[in-house]
Design an enzyme around this catalytic site. Structure first.
Site, PDB file in Angstrom:
ATOM      1  CB  CYS A 152     -13.787   3.125  -0.020  1.00  0.00           C
ATOM      2  SG  CYS A 152     -13.287   4.843  -0.273  1.00  0.00           S
TER       3      CYS A 152
ATOM      4  CG  ASP B 208     -12.948   8.145  -0.971  1.00  0.00           C
ATOM      5  OD1 ASP B 208     -12.844   8.077   0.279  1.00  0.00           O
ATOM      6  OD2 ASP B 208     -11.991   7.913  -1.733  1.00  0.00           O
TER       7      ASP B 208
ATOM      8  CD  GLN C 266     -12.856  -0.227  -0.672  1.00  0.00           C
ATOM      9  OE1 GLN C 266     -12.098  -0.103   0.282  1.00  0.00           O
ATOM     10  NE2 GLN C 266     -14.082  -0.707  -0.545  1.00  0.00           N
TER      11      GLN C 266
ATOM     12  NE  ARG D 111      -9.934  -3.596   0.994  1.00  0.00           N
ATOM     13  CZ  ARG D 111      -9.125  -2.624   1.455  1.00  0.00           C
ATOM     14  NH1 ARG D 111      -9.660  -1.484   1.885  1.00  0.00           N
ATOM     15  NH2 ARG D 111      -7.826  -2.778   1.482  1.00  0.00           N
TER      16      ARG D 111
ATOM     17  CG  HIS E 289      -8.075   1.081  -3.089  1.00  0.00           C
ATOM     18  ND1 HIS E 289      -7.506  -0.124  -2.709  1.00  0.00           N
ATOM     19  CD2 HIS E 289      -8.571   1.634  -1.930  1.00  0.00           C
ATOM     20  CE1 HIS E 289      -7.643  -0.279  -1.406  1.00  0.00           C
ATOM     21  NE2 HIS E 289      -8.281   0.765  -0.910  1.00  0.00           N
TER      22      HIS E 289
ATOM     23  NE  ARG F  50      -3.330   2.392   2.868  1.00  0.00           N
ATOM     24  CZ  ARG F  50      -4.578   2.670   2.492  1.00  0.00           C
ATOM     25  NH1 ARG F  50      -5.283   1.770   1.836  1.00  0.00           N
ATOM     26  NH2 ARG F  50      -5.123   3.839   2.771  1.00  0.00           N
TER      27      ARG F  50
END
Length: 370
Positions: A328, A288, A199, A356, A196, A169
């Site tokens: 998210c 988001d 996700q 996830r 991402h 990440r």
């Protein structure tokens, strides 16, 4: 959650380019589909969360026969993505039943590189890998400094000697490309400034569970055209559905990624500056944060620019009674979404967060050829 982009990479060789000489996407070796890599954003008073151009770099799969990196959803075809999602549902059901006999990762280790901290990414990967028999090693910003204390290519080779799989990440998208290029084990993209994918795999699983299917649904994202949006666009280039991004002018997603999704001719893609019109008939309204990690000094400016883009009860009413709300996380309640919406009966934010773990387990199973 998104952040700002990093430096561009070297261009693809002519031998690896697609048929169109102007295409920014590269083939990355056997069985690899096109991908996109963002370039550095030039300095400006207003920094949007997207790149103005791409400088692609090939990812080589030398020594990875039977193994797969997971860097972009569009690296895979529809059949593969759906198989991964089906596997996620199967393994989730097994774990939910209390059965702990399925241990495909027994005797395996995973290195988890975090240059960007995250509760969900760490806990979901570490717990998921453990539940299937494996052991994960956390490497935080103080443990590993790619490109600073040690070159990324050296880190990739060293960790490949100790581990069976690497998850990273990071801020710079080029870091994940370089890790995959030089590692001899699968590399999983846990998030970059550009995309991402894990996700969005969890999001797709959640939509299938609650809506009943992914194909043909209308997903409306309201907010900044960031790495989440790029991942949705890449998924839309593989699986057919209706994707709408409603964002303030100047905060649109990367244009080349939009064109990639549109040119695939698979999904209906819309980019608009009108959230009220966008959400009508939505199956999912998605949001988001407006200022992501690396953009907090812009928070006040962004809050001003994003007026009218908050997901509140009035906007959800326009979407219609069948619309679910997704985020998210982490959420800034009272900013991009109201407390009432995130706590409503139509919010599936927390099942989404749990997924996830399950989606990533399936991604890792695929990556390791298990």
């Amino acid at each position: 959650m998104a952040a700002i982009f990093s430096a561009p990479s070297a261009p693809c060789s002519d031998a690896l380019r697609l048929s169109s000489s102007s295409s920014p996407f590269c083939l990355t070796g056997p069985r690899r589909l096109p991908m996109a890599v963002p370039a550095k954003i030039p300095s400006a008073r207003r920094i949007a969360c997207h790149a103005s151009s791409f400088a692609p770099s090939p990812v080589h799969q030398t020594g990875k026969e039977g193994l797969h990196d997971f860097l972009h959803i569009s690296d895979f075809d529809k059949v593969t993505i759906m198989k991964i999602l089906d596997r996620a549902a199967e393994v989730k059901a097994l774990l939910k039943s209390g059965d702990r006999s399925f241990l495909p990762f027994k005797g395996k280790t995973m290195a988890m590189i975090f240059t960007k901290p995250s509760m969900r990414t760490r806990v979901s990967f570490e717990t998921g890998f453990f539940l299937l028999g494996g052991h994960a090693v956390y490497l935080g910003p103080d443990d590993i400094q790619m490109g600073k204390r040690e070159e990324t290519r050296d880190i990739a080779r060293v960790l490949s000697g100790y581990n069976d799989i690497i998850m990273a990440r990071v801020f710079a998208h080029q870091d994940i490309i370089d890790l995959a290029k030089h590692a001899s084990v699968p590399v999983i993209n846990g998030l970059t400034d550009y995309n991402h994918p894990c996700q969005i795999m969890a999001d797709a699983l959640t939509i299938i569970e609650h809506v009943g299917q992914l194909e043909g649904t209308k997903v409306v994202y309201v907010g900044d055209g960031n790495n989440i949006v790029h991942s949705w666009l890449l998924l839309a280039s593989v699986i057919p559905f209706h994707f709408v991004c409603a964002c303030p002018q100047g905060f649109e997603p990367d244009e080349q990624t939009v064109q990639k999704a549109k040119s695939a001719g698979i999904s209906k893609i819309e980019i608009t500056n009108d959230p009220k019109e966008a959400v009508i008939g939505a199956d999912v309204v998605y949001s988001d944060v407006w200022a992501s990690m690396g953009q907090k000094d812009e928070a006040a400016y962004r809050k001003q620019q994003f007026q009218g883009f908050q997901v509140d009860e009035a906007l959800m009413k326009l979407a219609g009674p069948k619309a679910y709300f997704m985020h998210c996380l982490p959420a800034e309640r009272g900013t991009e979404v109201t407390d009432a919406v995130i706590e409503s009966s139509r919010s599936i934010v927390f099942p989404q967060a749990e997924n996830r773990l399950h989606a990533q387990n399936a991604v890792m199973l695929h990556a390791l050829g298990l």
